[in-house]
Design a protein around this motif. Structure first.
Motif, PDB file in Angstrom:
ATOM      1  N   SER A  16       0.898  -1.307   0.144  1.00  0.00           N
ATOM      2  CA  SER A  16       0.253  -0.039  -0.143  1.00  0.00           C
ATOM      3  C   SER A  16       0.980   1.173  -0.051  1.00  0.00           C
ATOM      4  CB  SER A  16      -0.907  -0.057   1.418  1.00  0.00           C
ATOM      5  OG  SER A  16      -2.162  -0.862   1.047  1.00  0.00           O
ATOM      6  N   ALA A  19       4.017   0.196  -3.595  1.00  0.00           N
ATOM      7  CA  ALA A  19       3.531  -0.431  -4.786  1.00  0.00           C
ATOM      8  C   ALA A  19       2.291   0.185  -5.289  1.00  0.00           C
ATOM      9  CB  ALA A  19       3.666  -1.868  -4.837  1.00  0.00           C
ATOM     10  N   ARG A  20       2.039   1.628  -5.271  1.00  0.00           N
ATOM     11  CA  ARG A  20       0.881   2.245  -5.288  1.00  0.00           C
ATOM     12  C   ARG A  20       0.031   1.829  -6.722  1.00  0.00           C
ATOM     13  NH1 ARG A  20      -0.069   5.302  -1.190  1.00  0.00           N
ATOM     14  NH2 ARG A  20      -1.691   6.713  -1.660  1.00  0.00           N
ATOM     15  N   ASP A  21       1.064   1.858  -7.634  1.00  0.00           N
ATOM     16  CA  ASP A  21       0.513   1.446  -9.152  1.00  0.00           C
ATOM     17  C   ASP A  21      -0.167  -0.017  -9.295  1.00  0.00           C
ATOM     18  OD1 ASP A  21       1.258   4.129 -10.046  1.00  0.00           O
ATOM     19  OD2 ASP A  21       3.281   3.215 -10.625  1.00  0.00           O
ATOM     20  N   PHE A  22       0.538  -0.822  -8.408  1.00  0.00           N
ATOM     21  CA  PHE A  22       0.184  -2.290  -8.364  1.00  0.00           C
ATOM     22  C   PHE A  22      -1.028  -2.396  -7.889  1.00  0.00           C
ATOM     23  CE2 PHE A  22       0.130  -6.210  -5.942  1.00  0.00           C
ATOM     24  CZ  PHE A  22      -0.231  -7.139  -7.100  1.00  0.00           C
ATOM     25  N   ALA A  24      -3.510  -0.160  -7.244  1.00  0.00           N
ATOM     26  CA  ALA A  24      -4.424   0.590  -8.075  1.00  0.00           C
ATOM     27  C   ALA A  24      -4.923  -0.123  -9.153  1.00  0.00           C
ATOM     28  CB  ALA A  24      -3.910   1.918  -8.464  1.00  0.00           C
ATOM     29  N   ILE A  25      -4.232  -1.326  -9.394  1.00  0.00           N
ATOM     30  CA  ILE A  25      -4.700  -2.080 -10.933  1.00  0.00           C
ATOM     31  C   ILE A  25      -6.284  -2.438 -10.543  1.00  0.00           C
ATOM     32  CG2 ILE A  25      -4.647  -4.267 -12.122  1.00  0.00           C
ATOM     33  CD1 ILE A  25      -1.481  -4.093 -11.370  1.00  0.00           C
ATOM     34  N   LYS A  26      -7.090  -2.038 -11.800  1.00  0.00           N
ATOM     35  CA  LYS A  26      -8.615  -2.443 -11.532  1.00  0.00           C
ATOM     36  C   LYS A  26      -8.850  -3.879 -11.775  1.00  0.00           C
ATOM     37  CE  LYS A  26     -10.118   1.895 -11.522  1.00  0.00           C
ATOM     38  NZ  LYS A  26     -10.782   2.435 -10.476  1.00  0.00           N
ATOM     39  N   ASN A  32     -10.312  -2.598  -7.078  1.00  0.00           N
ATOM     40  CA  ASN A  32      -8.970  -2.787  -7.304  1.00  0.00           C
ATOM     41  C   ASN A  32      -8.055  -3.864  -6.448  1.00  0.00           C
ATOM     42  OD1 ASN A  32      -8.691  -1.389  -4.853  1.00  0.00           O
ATOM     43  ND2 ASN A  32      -7.884   0.490  -5.679  1.00  0.00           N
TER      44      ASN A  32
END
Length: 75
Positions: A16, A19-22, A24-26, A32
């Motif tokens: 959290s 790896a915010r991009d990971f 945030a994956i829908k 997500n």
């Protein structure tokens, strides 16, 4: 079990934070990865509590009953 749960929880916190991009994956609609992993924290908590309850009922409760009967018999 405690070490496994804390490792799982720490992984969630680290992901959290770093790896915010990971996270945030829908996955489905507006759901997500972070939401799925967060909900799995609750599932794993309830699973561990259920497993411990069964263990205590089979192994610990009979021992506690035996100790209580010994103590009550000596008083």
């Amino acid at each position: 079990m405690t070490i496994a749960f804390f490792t799982w929880y720490l992984l969630y916190v680290v992901l959290s934070g770093f790896a915010r991009d990971f996270m945030a994956i829908k996955v489905l609609g507006n759901i997500n990865v972070a939401l799925v992993l967060g909900l799995l924290q609750f599932v794993s908590t309830f699973g561990i509590a259920w497993a411990y309850s069964r263990f205590a009922e089979r192994k610990l409760d009979p021992l506690a009953d035996e100790i209580r009967h010994e103590v009550e018999g000596k008083i």
